[in-house]
Scaffold this motif. Structure first.
Motif, PDB file in Angstrom:
ATOM      1  N   ILE A   2       0.853  -1.191   0.000  1.00 32.72           N
ATOM      2  CA  ILE A   2       0.000   0.000   0.000  1.00 32.72           C
ATOM      3  C   ILE A   2       0.891   1.244   0.000  1.00 32.72           C
ATOM      4  O   ILE A   2       2.055   1.186   0.394  1.00 32.72           O
ATOM      5  CB  ILE A   2      -0.958   0.021   1.214  1.00 32.72           C
ATOM      6  CG1 ILE A   2      -0.175   0.054   2.540  1.00 32.72           C
ATOM      7  CG2 ILE A   2      -1.894  -1.177   1.182  1.00 32.72           C
ATOM      8  CD1 ILE A   2      -1.051   0.298   3.749  1.00 32.72           C
ATOM      9  N   PRO A   3       0.365   2.386  -0.450  1.00 37.12           N
ATOM     10  CA  PRO A   3       1.181   3.607  -0.449  1.00 37.12           C
ATOM     11  C   PRO A   3       1.497   4.072   0.976  1.00 37.12           C
ATOM     12  O   PRO A   3       0.784   3.729   1.924  1.00 37.12           O
ATOM     13  CB  PRO A   3       0.293   4.645  -1.155  1.00 37.12           C
ATOM     14  CG  PRO A   3      -0.839   3.903  -1.750  1.00 37.12           C
ATOM     15  CD  PRO A   3      -0.969   2.602  -1.021  1.00 37.12           C
ATOM     16  N   VAL A   4       2.540   4.873   1.079  1.00 41.90           N
ATOM     17  CA  VAL A   4       2.972   5.385   2.382  1.00 41.90           C
ATOM     18  C   VAL A   4       1.834   6.114   3.095  1.00 41.90           C
ATOM     19  O   VAL A   4       1.602   5.920   4.293  1.00 41.90           O
ATOM     20  CB  VAL A   4       4.179   6.336   2.195  1.00 41.90           C
ATOM     21  CG1 VAL A   4       4.512   7.050   3.498  1.00 41.90           C
ATOM     22  CG2 VAL A   4       5.389   5.563   1.692  1.00 41.90           C
ATOM     23  N   SER A   5       1.100   6.951   2.353  1.00 46.53           N
ATOM     24  CA  SER A   5       0.055   7.749   3.008  1.00 46.53           C
ATOM     25  C   SER A   5      -1.052   6.855   3.554  1.00 46.53           C
ATOM     26  O   SER A   5      -1.595   7.109   4.638  1.00 46.53           O
ATOM     27  CB  SER A   5      -0.517   8.777   2.030  1.00 46.53           C
ATOM     28  OG  SER A   5      -1.052   8.107   0.913  1.00 46.53           O
ATOM     29  N   ALA A 269       4.765   0.507  -0.085  1.00 49.51           N
ATOM     30  CA  ALA A 269       5.531   0.835  -1.288  1.00 49.51           C
ATOM     31  C   ALA A 269       6.507   1.968  -0.987  1.00 49.51           C
ATOM     32  O   ALA A 269       6.289   3.120  -1.364  1.00 49.51           O
ATOM     33  CB  ALA A 269       4.588   1.224  -2.421  1.00 49.51           C
ATOM     34  N   MET A 270       7.558   1.633  -0.267  1.00 48.35           N
ATOM     35  CA  MET A 270       8.539   2.660   0.073  1.00 48.35           C
ATOM     36  C   MET A 270       9.940   2.063   0.151  1.00 48.35           C
ATOM     37  O   MET A 270      10.119   0.850   0.284  1.00 48.35           O
ATOM     38  CB  MET A 270       8.186   3.328   1.406  1.00 48.35           C
ATOM     39  CG  MET A 270       8.321   2.419   2.599  1.00 48.35           C
ATOM     40  SD  MET A 270       7.851   3.213   4.154  1.00 48.35           S
ATOM     41  CE  MET A 270       9.173   4.408   4.365  1.00 48.35           C
ATOM     42  N   ARG A 271      10.912   2.947   0.053  1.00 49.41           N
ATOM     43  CA  ARG A 271      12.318   2.594   0.245  1.00 49.41           C
ATOM     44  C   ARG A 271      12.926   3.607   1.180  1.00 49.41           C
ATOM     45  O   ARG A 271      12.779   4.818   0.922  1.00 49.41           O
ATOM     46  CB  ARG A 271      13.068   2.665  -1.096  1.00 49.41           C
ATOM     47  CG  ARG A 271      13.063   1.381  -1.845  1.00 49.41           C
ATOM     48  CD  ARG A 271      14.190   1.308  -2.863  1.00 49.41           C
ATOM     49  NE  ARG A 271      14.212   2.421  -3.800  1.00 49.41           N
ATOM     50  CZ  ARG A 271      15.267   2.741  -4.543  1.00 49.41           C
ATOM     51  NH1 ARG A 271      16.384   2.047  -4.430  1.00 49.41           N
ATOM     52  NH2 ARG A 271      15.233   3.748  -5.370  1.00 49.41           N
ATOM     53  N   ALA A 335       9.135   2.468  -8.498  1.00 52.69           N
ATOM     54  CA  ALA A 335       7.710   2.414  -8.161  1.00 52.69           C
ATOM     55  C   ALA A 335       7.431   2.722  -6.695  1.00 52.69           C
ATOM     56  O   ALA A 335       6.287   2.958  -6.314  1.00 52.69           O
ATOM     57  CB  ALA A 335       7.158   1.034  -8.509  1.00 52.69           C
ATOM     58  N   ARG A 336       8.483   2.680  -5.859  1.00 57.29           N
ATOM     59  CA  ARG A 336       8.256   2.906  -4.428  1.00 57.29           C
ATOM     60  C   ARG A 336       8.696   4.316  -4.035  1.00 57.29           C
ATOM     61  O   ARG A 336       9.666   4.838  -4.563  1.00 57.29           O
ATOM     62  CB  ARG A 336       9.055   1.890  -3.613  1.00 57.29           C
ATOM     63  CG  ARG A 336       8.526   0.476  -3.757  1.00 57.29           C
ATOM     64  CD  ARG A 336       9.165  -0.444  -2.753  1.00 57.29           C
ATOM     65  NE  ARG A 336      10.376  -1.083  -3.229  1.00 57.29           N
ATOM     66  CZ  ARG A 336      11.378  -1.473  -2.444  1.00 57.29           C
ATOM     67  NH1 ARG A 336      11.314  -1.272  -1.142  1.00 57.29           N
ATOM     68  NH2 ARG A 336      12.441  -2.049  -2.934  1.00 57.29           N
ATOM     69  N   GLU A 337       7.954   4.917  -3.092  1.00 57.38           N
ATOM     70  CA  GLU A 337       8.347   6.244  -2.588  1.00 57.38           C
ATOM     71  C   GLU A 337       9.715   6.108  -1.920  1.00 57.38           C
ATOM     72  O   GLU A 337       9.901   5.230  -1.074  1.00 57.38           O
ATOM     73  CB  GLU A 337       7.295   6.721  -1.577  1.00 57.38           C
ATOM     74  CG  GLU A 337       7.455   8.158  -1.187  1.00 57.38           C
ATOM     75  CD  GLU A 337       6.128   8.768  -0.722  1.00 57.38           C
ATOM     76  OE1 GLU A 337       5.209   8.881  -1.552  1.00 57.38           O
ATOM     77  OE2 GLU A 337       6.025   9.100   0.474  1.00 57.38           O
ATOM     78  N   HIS A 338      10.637   6.957  -2.290  1.00 59.36           N
ATOM     79  CA  HIS A 338      12.006   6.813  -1.787  1.00 59.36           C
ATOM     80  C   HIS A 338      12.330   7.930  -0.811  1.00 59.36           C
ATOM     81  O   HIS A 338      12.118   9.109  -1.110  1.00 59.36           O
ATOM     82  CB  HIS A 338      12.985   6.838  -2.960  1.00 59.36           C
ATOM     83  CG  HIS A 338      14.353   6.316  -2.610  1.00 59.36           C
ATOM     84  ND1 HIS A 338      15.382   6.233  -3.515  1.00 59.36           N
ATOM     85  CD2 HIS A 338      14.857   5.845  -1.446  1.00 59.36           C
ATOM     86  CE1 HIS A 338      16.461   5.735  -2.913  1.00 59.36           C
ATOM     87  NE2 HIS A 338      16.161   5.500  -1.653  1.00 59.36           N
ATOM     88  N   PRO A 374       8.616  10.867  -4.857  1.00 61.03           N
ATOM     89  CA  PRO A 374       7.360  10.140  -5.080  1.00 61.03           C
ATOM     90  C   PRO A 374       7.593   8.955  -6.019  1.00 61.03           C
ATOM     91  O   PRO A 374       8.584   8.949  -6.753  1.00 61.03           O
ATOM     92  CB  PRO A 374       6.454  11.182  -5.748  1.00 61.03           C
ATOM     93  CG  PRO A 374       7.126  12.496  -5.560  1.00 61.03           C
ATOM     94  CD  PRO A 374       8.584  12.229  -5.375  1.00 61.03           C
ATOM     95  N   PRO A 375       6.675   7.982  -6.012  1.00 63.81           N
ATOM     96  CA  PRO A 375       6.793   6.877  -6.961  1.00 63.81           C
ATOM     97  C   PRO A 375       6.899   7.427  -8.381  1.00 63.81           C
ATOM     98  O   PRO A 375       6.180   8.374  -8.737  1.00 63.81           O
ATOM     99  CB  PRO A 375       5.498   6.080  -6.770  1.00 63.81           C
ATOM    100  CG  PRO A 375       5.013   6.452  -5.416  1.00 63.81           C
ATOM    101  CD  PRO A 375       5.494   7.851  -5.157  1.00 63.81           C
TER     102      PRO A 375
END
Ligand code: AMP
Ligand code: MG
Length: 391
Positions: A2-5, A269-271, A335-338, A374-375
């Motif tokens: 899932i997205p970070v937010s 979905a983050m790094r 693809a992942r928020e970094h 952002p992704p």
């Protein structure tokens, strides 16, 4: 994933502001009012002199005749009489202005011989009187939800409020997991490493104003994990690190249900920080952070701190963002928020670290910001503005 937010929303939904407790004013800086605090008096409680000089009737100055000094008013010791026409009272800053006086003339604009006072014709009109209640009136309120800063503490003290109702301080149980870990100060065996996540997270928790409890390191077995997790019961939040990936020994991820974990989500979905999980452990909010040291601390900053702040009564919100100018080019993001470890310079630029490997604690320690990509962010160039989170 899932997205970070969405992950942050889910985490913030697991926690709610803790109940209030009464705490002495000396111990509440940084805490959040759970109930309004009310002034018990006016401030100043009387019309007060704003400077050193003489209190007098302004009408008397129109005649230009000298005045007679009939007494003294100092801070803490007022003049008890009432000033009559033609009279003045020597007065000092903070002293109550005597009855009958409507003006203070600063001492630099007067001349005095014995009891005889002359006032310069061009004296500043003043009136150099702080009116009663001019700062605040009895009944004035500091509202619930107020995060108390030093100026608020001073204001409350002036209001004669000696204790306030603030949200309880969150208690956080921190659990490190892994067969390879020994606590700092131990003598590590050849295949072992020193557990650093717990210390870093405890420091983060303390810095946030919450109370950190370090649980004993759990081994990679269901029994050990279960026993250690139970030691965290009673905390307002349980934070674990490690055991959350897809390896055979990542039991928190694999056997969460058997351990009593009711998952809200798993994987973001983050790094750094993909194997992040959150949910409840037999009712207690729980955050499962990745084991990699940089991931653990970055996720602690981005997710545990907002949760702790919400528990402590602050508004539910993400880590504050700022902007910086990129000090170098950056390739397109995946693809992942970094959240890239970076240093900000006095030139207002952010310089990403050469390596973004999530095991490199020394790089995190040298960094003071995370550049947020952002992704699918396109390539960025030196001089462009980017968002950062200060760490
Ligand atoms: P895991 O998520 O358990 O697979 O851990 C990922 C990596 O982080 C491994 O290299 C672990 O040795 C390391 N690690 C896990 N927990 C800690 C800790 N508390 N302190 C330092 N490194 C850790
Ligand atoms: Mg592990």
């Amino acid at each position: 994933m899932i997205p970070v937010s969405a992950a942050l929303d889910a985490i913030l939904a697991l926690v709610a502001p803790l109940p209030g407790e009464t705490v002495a004013l000396r111990d509440v800086v940084g805490r959040v009012l759970a109930a309004p605090a009310t002034a018990g008096r006016d401030q100043p409680p009387f019309d007060a002199a704003q400077m050193d000089g003489y209190a007098l009737r302004s009408a008397d100055l129109e005649t230009g005749r000298p005045l007679r000094v009939v007494g003294t008013a100092t801070a803490g010791h007022g003049f008890t009489g009432t000033i009559q026409p033609g009279e003045a009272v020597r007065i000092f800053t903070g002293a109550p202005v005597p009855g009958g006086a409507d003006r203070v003339v600063m001492q630099e604009e007067t001349g005095r011989q014995g009891d005889v006072l002359t006032v310069a014709a061009n004296a500043e009109p003043g009136p150099f009187i702080r009116p009663r209640g001019g700062d605040f009136a009895r009944g004035a309120e500091l509202p619930a939800g107020r995060a108390l800063r030093p100026a608020d503490i001073a204001l409350l003290a002036a209001m004669n409020v000696s204790q306030v109702t603030v949200h309880r301080r969150p208690a956080v149980a921190i659990l490190s997991t892994g067969d390879e870990l020994v606590p700092p100060g131990a003598d590590p065996g050849p295949d072992q490493i020193v557990a650093s996540n717990g210390y870093g997270l405890a420091a983060l928790v303390t810095e946030t104003g919450a109370e950190a409890r370090l649980l004993p390191i759990a081994r990679d077995s269901l029994d050990s994990l279960d026993a250690c997790l139970r030691l965290g019961e009673g905390a307002d939040l349980i934070v674990t690190t490690g055991g959350a990936s897809v390896g055979d020994h990542d039991l928190l991820a694999r056997d969460g249900t058997r351990l009593g974990i009711d998952l809200a989500f798993y994987k973001v979905a983050m790094r750094p920080g993909k194997p992040l999980m959150a949910g409840r452990l037999r009712g207690t909010p729980m955050l499962g952070l990745p084991g990699n040291p940089v991931s653990a601390l970055v996720c602690g900053r981005l997710f545990a701190v907002p949760a702790l702040r919400r528990l402590a009564g602050h508004p539910p919100e993400a880590a504050a963002r700022a902007t910086a100018v990129l000090g170098t080019d950056l390739p397109a993001n995946g693809a992942r928020e970094h959240y890239m470890r970076a240093r900000t310079g006095t030139d207002g630029c952010a310089y990403p670290a050469d390596s973004q490997d999530s095991s490199l604690l020394h790089i995190l320690a040298q960094s003071d910001a995370l550049i947020v990509r952002p992704p699918h962010d396109p390539p960025r160039h030196l001089g462009e503005t980017v968002e950062i989170v200060k760490i």
